[in-house]
Design a protein around this motif. Structure first.
Motif, PDB file in Angstrom:
ATOM      1  N   SER A 263      -8.671  10.097   0.426  1.00 25.52           N
ATOM      2  CA  SER A 263      -8.268  10.726   1.592  1.00 25.52           C
ATOM      3  C   SER A 263      -9.241  11.829   2.326  1.00 25.52           C
TER       4      SER A 263
ATOM      5  N   GLU B  23      -6.660  -0.258   3.948  1.00 25.69           N
ATOM      6  CA  GLU B  23      -5.482   0.533   4.278  1.00 25.69           C
ATOM      7  C   GLU B  23      -4.412   0.449   3.203  1.00 25.69           C
TER       8      GLU B  23
ATOM      9  N   LEU C 180      -2.791   3.060   0.446  1.00 23.53           N
ATOM     10  CA  LEU C 180      -1.420   3.341   0.389  1.00 23.53           C
ATOM     11  C   LEU C 180      -0.939   3.011  -0.923  1.00 23.53           C
TER      12      LEU C 180
ATOM     13  N   TYR D 114      -0.983   6.227  -3.151  1.00 25.70           N
ATOM     14  CA  TYR D 114       0.177   7.145  -2.858  1.00 25.70           C
ATOM     15  C   TYR D 114       1.263   6.848  -3.407  1.00 25.70           C
TER      16      TYR D 114
ATOM     17  N   LEU E  22      -5.568   5.639   6.775  1.00 21.84           N
ATOM     18  CA  LEU E  22      -4.345   6.443   6.316  1.00 21.84           C
ATOM     19  C   LEU E  22      -3.552   6.805   7.743  1.00 21.84           C
TER      20      LEU E  22
ATOM     21  N   GLN F 271       0.285   6.206   5.918  1.00 26.71           N
ATOM     22  CA  GLN F 271       0.596   6.983   4.850  1.00 26.71           C
ATOM     23  C   GLN F 271       1.809   8.164   5.388  1.00 26.71           C
TER      24      GLN F 271
END
Length: 375
Positions: A219, A233, A237, A240, A270, A273
């Motif tokens: 990030s 993306e 993701l 996370y 991001l 997220q």
């Protein structure tokens, strides 16, 4: 508080400034040579049209040559007095303009007398004065064109500087929005790691630290001004979600509903997220049984539609007339990023699902294809 990485200060580009000055000088010399050449030709052709002999070019050339040299002096004075207020600049240049006009008239008079002898001499002092101020309109035209072009060039430069400043402000705003991370996510993750260490579950804690490190590095290292494909993306993701799955285990369930052609679509990095984080915070973390999230993407004409939904209790923030914001930055941040990037070509709609079970966020932005492989 949100993490804010300030932009680097602009670096003065000496090469660009020198190039601009060289371009301005070249333009001046082209106009100076071209203008006085045209003045010479106009004067000479006009004399021929009025019956003057071909040798009259000497007179026209003396006037044009004198004007060429003397206006270089006017240029130096104008550059020296340029920062004066307009009224003071006019007063400062009045006497030099009259002097240059008189010198040009004197050069013309001397050449004419040498060319045609006593027969061309004026019959009265008033005629001598007419010779001296005959070129006043030419000198004033030169000064007017010089001032006008210089103001125009300055306006162009100021416009470019304003556009550059606006672009830098635009980029700084995007970087600020892109680098904002929710502190609750970091605090919760660190608390979960601490709990795992206290429970002597070292392998899980180590895996969670590695996942957190990978997500933060991704990030913070990626260029916030570059768009990514939906495939990229979703890969970020998952970094996370790997962290959140350690925290919630079976309480967190995720469904993906992605149309294959959407994997190559471009979107801001991001973007999803904070939407997922908001859903986890309100629909999973607060419920003993956890919850289910749905992440979807489909193409609708020339638009890309992204959907994040949950089966939680809904949110009063998504009722008609309510504002999205509060103390968090996630949804407001995303909405502002989309507004900055796409203007009126995007939409961001957050609402409660029918029956009061869950929330849904729909994002629409232009469908643009990148180079990621499709799945």
């Amino acid at each position: 508080m949100p993490i804010h990485v300030p932009p680097k200060p602009p670096v003065f580009n000496r090469a660009a400034a020198d190039s601009s000055q060289a371009s301005t000088n070249r333009l001046f010399w082209w106009l100076q040579c071209g203008g006085w050449t045209a003045s010479f030709l106009l004067s000479y052709l006009s004399a021929l049209a009025h019956g003057k002999p071909a040798s009259y070019w000497e007179v026209s050339l003396s006037v044009a040559g004198t004007g060429f040299v003397l206006t270089l002096g006017l240029r130096g004075l104008l550059r020296r007095f340029w920062e004066l207020p307009p009224r003071h600049l006019v007063l400062a240049m009045l006497l030099p303009v009259l002097l240059v006009s008189a010198l040009m008239g004197g050069a013309s008079m001397i050449t004419v007398f040498r060319w045609c002898g006593e027969s061309c001499k004026p019959a009265s002092p008033l005629a001598y004065g007419a010779y001296l101020v005959n070129n006043l309109y030419v000198v004033m035209t030169w000064v007017g064109m010089y001032v006008g072009l210089k103001y125009y060039r300055q306006l162009q430069q100021q416009t470019r500087q304003a556009l550059a400043a606006d672009a830098m402000a635009h980029q700084s705003q995007l970087k600020m929005l892109r680098y904002q991370l929710n502190p609750h996510f970091l605090f919760n993750t660190l608390n979960a790691i601490s709990t795992l260490i206290l429970d002597r579950d070292g392998s899980t804690a180590n895996r969670m630290v590695q996942s957190l490190s990978a997500f933060l590095r991704h990030s913070l290292d990626n260029d916030p001004l570059q768009r990514v494909t939906l495939k990229q993306e979703l890969d970020s993701l998952r970094l996370y979600l790997d962290i959140e799955k350690v925290r919630f285990a079976e309480r967190l369930r995720i469904d993906y509903e992605i149309e294959p052609e959407c994997y190559s679509a471009l979107l801001p990095g991001l973007l999803l997220q904070p939407l997922i984080e908001n859903a986890i915070k309100h629909a999973v973390a607060k419920r003993i049984e956890g919850g289910r999230l749905a992440i979807g993407a489909r193409r609708s004409g020339d638009m890309l539609e992204l959907r994040v939904a949950d089966d939680g209790p809904g949110s009063p923030k998504f009722e008609p007339g309510a504002s999205i914001g509060g103390n968090g930055v996630g949804l407001a941040n995303t909405r502002q990023r989309l507004q900055v990037l796409y203007g009126a070509q995007q939409s961001f709609v957050a609402s409660n699902l029918a029956g009061g079970r869950g929330c849904e966020i729909l994002v629409r932005l232009p469908f643009e294809v990148g180079g990621a492989p499709r799945e």
